[in-house]
Design an enzyme around this catalytic site. Structure first.
Site, mmCIF file in Angstrom:
data_model
loop_
_atom_site.group_PDB
_atom_site.id
_atom_site.type_symbol
_atom_site.label_atom_id
_atom_site.label_comp_id
_atom_site.label_asym_id
_atom_site.label_seq_id
_atom_site.Cartn_x
_atom_site.Cartn_y
_atom_site.Cartn_z
ATOM 1 N N LYS A 16 -23.371 5.526 -14.827
ATOM 2 C CA LYS A 16 -22.005 5.005 -14.922
ATOM 3 C C LYS A 16 -20.994 6.122 -15.172
ATOM 4 O O LYS A 16 -19.950 6.179 -14.530
ATOM 5 C CB LYS A 16 -21.898 3.967 -16.061
ATOM 6 C CG LYS A 16 -22.847 2.789 -15.912
ATOM 7 C CD LYS A 16 -22.704 1.793 -17.062
ATOM 8 C CE LYS A 16 -23.018 2.348 -18.439
ATOM 9 N NZ LYS A 16 -24.426 2.763 -18.612
ATOM 10 N N ARG A 92 -20.604 -5.486 -23.332
ATOM 11 C CA ARG A 92 -22.042 -5.373 -23.521
ATOM 12 C C ARG A 92 -22.672 -6.648 -24.051
ATOM 13 O O ARG A 92 -23.871 -6.667 -24.314
ATOM 14 C CB ARG A 92 -22.344 -4.235 -24.484
ATOM 15 C CG ARG A 92 -22.566 -2.894 -23.771
ATOM 16 C CD ARG A 92 -22.480 -1.789 -24.797
ATOM 17 N NE ARG A 92 -23.516 -0.812 -24.648
ATOM 18 C CZ ARG A 92 -23.321 0.415 -24.186
ATOM 19 N NH1 ARG A 92 -22.148 0.804 -23.748
ATOM 20 N NH2 ARG A 92 -24.309 1.271 -24.141
ATOM 21 N N ARG A 126 -30.569 14.383 -20.248
ATOM 22 C CA ARG A 126 -29.113 14.491 -20.105
ATOM 23 C C ARG A 126 -28.548 15.601 -20.990
ATOM 24 O O ARG A 126 -28.948 15.772 -22.134
ATOM 25 C CB ARG A 126 -28.469 13.154 -20.476
ATOM 26 C CG ARG A 126 -26.949 13.201 -20.554
ATOM 27 C CD ARG A 126 -26.324 11.852 -20.376
ATOM 28 N NE ARG A 126 -26.630 10.920 -21.455
ATOM 29 C CZ ARG A 126 -26.249 9.639 -21.447
ATOM 30 N NH1 ARG A 126 -25.553 9.152 -20.419
ATOM 31 N NH2 ARG A 126 -26.561 8.848 -22.451
ATOM 32 N N ARG A 159 -27.013 14.620 -26.663
ATOM 33 C CA ARG A 159 -26.574 13.569 -27.579
ATOM 34 C C ARG A 159 -27.681 13.183 -28.541
ATOM 35 O O ARG A 159 -28.841 13.145 -28.171
ATOM 36 C CB ARG A 159 -26.150 12.323 -26.771
ATOM 37 C CG ARG A 159 -24.738 12.436 -26.238
ATOM 38 C CD ARG A 159 -24.407 11.339 -25.264
ATOM 39 N NE ARG A 159 -24.843 10.001 -25.673
ATOM 40 C CZ ARG A 159 -24.561 8.886 -25.005
ATOM 41 N NH1 ARG A 159 -23.833 8.957 -23.902
ATOM 42 N NH2 ARG A 159 -24.987 7.730 -25.422
ATOM 43 N N ARG A 170 -32.264 1.491 -26.929
ATOM 44 C CA ARG A 170 -31.000 1.133 -26.264
ATOM 45 C C ARG A 170 -31.256 0.287 -25.014
ATOM 46 O O ARG A 170 -30.496 -0.635 -24.711
ATOM 47 C CB ARG A 170 -30.208 2.390 -25.912
ATOM 48 C CG ARG A 170 -29.560 3.026 -27.152
ATOM 49 C CD ARG A 170 -29.344 4.508 -26.985
ATOM 50 N NE ARG A 170 -28.472 4.838 -25.885
ATOM 51 C CZ ARG A 170 -28.519 5.998 -25.220
ATOM 52 N NH1 ARG A 170 -29.411 6.914 -25.541
ATOM 53 N NH2 ARG A 170 -27.680 6.225 -24.250
HETATM 54 P P1 ADP Z 1 -24.809 5.064 -22.340
HETATM 55 O O1 ADP Z 1 -23.728 5.755 -21.531
HETATM 56 O O2 ADP Z 1 -26.058 5.867 -22.390
HETATM 57 O O3 ADP Z 1 -25.016 3.651 -21.960
HETATM 58 P P2 ADP Z 1 -22.768 4.838 -24.322
HETATM 59 O O4 ADP Z 1 -22.168 6.185 -24.466
HETATM 60 O O5 ADP Z 1 -22.094 3.859 -23.437
HETATM 61 O O6 ADP Z 1 -24.270 5.048 -23.829
HETATM 62 O O7 ADP Z 1 -22.946 4.143 -25.734
HETATM 63 C C1 ADP Z 1 -23.488 4.830 -26.834
HETATM 64 C C2 ADP Z 1 -23.548 3.888 -28.033
HETATM 65 O O8 ADP Z 1 -22.224 3.478 -28.397
HETATM 66 C C3 ADP Z 1 -24.296 2.584 -27.804
HETATM 67 O O9 ADP Z 1 -25.688 2.740 -28.003
HETATM 68 C C4 ADP Z 1 -23.644 1.659 -28.852
HETATM 69 O O10 ADP Z 1 -24.144 1.953 -30.149
HETATM 70 C C5 ADP Z 1 -22.205 2.114 -28.827
HETATM 71 N N1 ADP Z 1 -21.400 1.323 -27.866
HETATM 72 C C6 ADP Z 1 -20.822 1.767 -26.718
HETATM 73 N N2 ADP Z 1 -20.165 0.774 -26.077
HETATM 74 C C7 ADP Z 1 -20.321 -0.337 -26.850
HETATM 75 C C8 ADP Z 1 -19.916 -1.698 -26.732
HETATM 76 N N3 ADP Z 1 -19.193 -2.141 -25.675
HETATM 77 N N4 ADP Z 1 -20.272 -2.556 -27.716
HETATM 78 C C9 ADP Z 1 -20.988 -2.160 -28.769
HETATM 79 N N5 ADP Z 1 -21.423 -0.896 -28.936
HETATM 80 C C10 ADP Z 1 -21.105 0.011 -27.999
HETATM 81 P P1 ADP Z 2 -24.653 6.398 -18.023
HETATM 82 O O1 ADP Z 2 -23.197 6.737 -18.212
HETATM 83 O O2 ADP Z 2 -24.863 5.161 -17.201
HETATM 84 O O3 ADP Z 2 -25.418 6.363 -19.311
HETATM 85 P P2 ADP Z 2 -24.852 9.110 -16.864
HETATM 86 O O4 ADP Z 2 -23.857 9.124 -15.747
HETATM 87 O O5 ADP Z 2 -24.512 9.809 -18.104
HETATM 88 O O6 ADP Z 2 -25.307 7.571 -17.137
HETATM 89 O O7 ADP Z 2 -26.229 9.677 -16.263
HETATM 90 C C1 ADP Z 2 -27.403 9.768 -17.072
HETATM 91 C C2 ADP Z 2 -28.188 11.021 -16.674
HETATM 92 O O8 ADP Z 2 -28.718 10.876 -15.351
HETATM 93 C C3 ADP Z 2 -27.342 12.310 -16.646
HETATM 94 O O9 ADP Z 2 -28.155 13.372 -17.079
HETATM 95 C C4 ADP Z 2 -26.968 12.461 -15.165
HETATM 96 O O10 ADP Z 2 -26.786 13.829 -14.804
HETATM 97 C C5 ADP Z 2 -28.180 11.875 -14.472
HETATM 98 N N1 ADP Z 2 -27.845 11.162 -13.228
HETATM 99 C C6 ADP Z 2 -26.737 10.435 -12.942
HETATM 100 N N2 ADP Z 2 -26.805 9.899 -11.701
HETATM 101 C C7 ADP Z 2 -27.994 10.299 -11.177
HETATM 102 C C8 ADP Z 2 -28.652 10.059 -9.917
HETATM 103 N N3 ADP Z 2 -28.084 9.316 -8.972
HETATM 104 N N4 ADP Z 2 -29.868 10.623 -9.747
HETATM 105 C C9 ADP Z 2 -30.444 11.383 -10.724
HETATM 106 N N5 ADP Z 2 -29.876 11.634 -11.921
HETATM 107 C C10 ADP Z 2 -28.665 11.100 -12.156
#
Ligand code: ADP
Ligand code: ADP
Ligand code: ZN
Length: 212
Positions: A16, A92, A126, A159, A170
């Site tokens: 995302k 979420r 990541r 992270r 998660r």
């Molecule tokens: P990822 O990109 O790997 O999905 P995020 O950066 O979006 O992770 O979220 C990291 C953490 O922040 C989540 O595990 C949760 O604890 C919190 N968080 C993020 N967005 C929300 C939301 N919409 N509602 C509740 N908690 C959230």
């Molecule tokens: P999210 O915001 O959904 O948690 P990220 O965009 O941070 O996901 O991507 C999670 C990890 O996967 C990062 O290390 C990123 O570089 C890698 N990644 C993202 N898109 C792809 C893809 N299409 N193929 C392989 N790795 C990817």
């Protein structure tokens, strides 16, 4: 589409953030992401809410959801200030979905579909730039020089919640709380499903096709 309101859904690690950056560049929209907003406010005192923990950071390090009251407020303020936006990491759960519906209208809802073991590989490898937020992966998208951002020269970090244990927690929380949100938009007939296991360029092509 000018100033589109785009929602991007998908499990942790689905890509995302990576695709949101491209949407920002291409459409000039704001990237509204609750994860980044909460990381910038990990130590905020929320003890007045009288819940399980007193700061967002404690929920995040456990892989749990931060309470709706905190997150809804962040999103409301961010969307008020944005012309067009890509919303990433919210809603979420069902109650956040209802709240979002009460404060804005969406032009597109994208869903990046990726299976669990691939999610874990992506999350544990990541790396994020502490300066500009660009995201890398040690194997799938490595920077030219290890530990250094290609775009701005900033330091890359891992992270705290990108350990295997917290990543799996998660994903579990996602399955329980957020998968029903995906179903809600699918049932409403507005969900654009995208194969998130393709290369980042291929995923981006599908997103552009869906929006143009
Ligand atoms: P990822 O990109 O790997 O999905 P995020 O950066 O979006 O992770 O979220 C990291 C953490 O922040 C989540 O595990 C949760 O604890 C919190 N968080 C993020 N967005 C929300 C939301 N919409 N509602 C509740 N908690 C959230
Ligand atoms: P999210 O915001 O959904 O948690 P990220 O965009 O941070 O996901 O991507 C999670 C990890 O996967 C990062 O290390 C990123 O570089 C890698 N990644 C993202 N898109 C792809 C893809 N299409 N193929 C392989 N790795 C990817
Ligand atoms: Zn950078």
């Amino acid at each position: 589409m000018s100033n589109p309101h785009v929602l991007i859904l998908g499990a942790p690690g689905a890509g995302k953030g990576t695709q949101s950056r491209r949407l920002v560049e291409h459409f000039g929209v704001e990237h509204v992401t609750t994860g980044d907003a909460l990381r910038a406010n990990k130590q905020m005192d929320i003890s007045h809410l009288d819940l399980a923990y007193d700061t967002p950071g404690e929920y995040m390090d456990a892989g749990e959801l931060v309470p709706d009251e905190v997150v809804n407020e962040i999103v409301k303020t961010a969307l008020e200030d944005a012309d067009g936006y890509v919303l990433d990491g919210y809603p979420r759960n069902e109650s956040q979905t209802e709240y979002l519906d009460s404060i804005t209208d969406l032009d597109a809802v994208l869903y990046l579909d990726v299976e669990e073991e691939e999610l874990v590989r992506r999350l544990t490898g990541r790396r994020v730039c502490e300066n500009c937020g660009a995201t890398y992966h040690v194997d799938f998208n490595p920077p030219e020089e290890p530990g250094v951002c290609d775009e701005c020269g900033g330091d890359l970090y891992q992270r705290e919640d990108d350990t295997e244990e917290t990543a799996r927690e998660r994903i579990q929380v996602y399955e329980e709380n957020t998968a029903p949100v995906v179903e809600y938009f699918r049932d409403a007939g507005v969900l654009v499903e995208i194969d998130g296991e393709q290369t980042p360029d291929e995923v981006w092509e599908d997103i552009r096709d869906a929006l143009e």
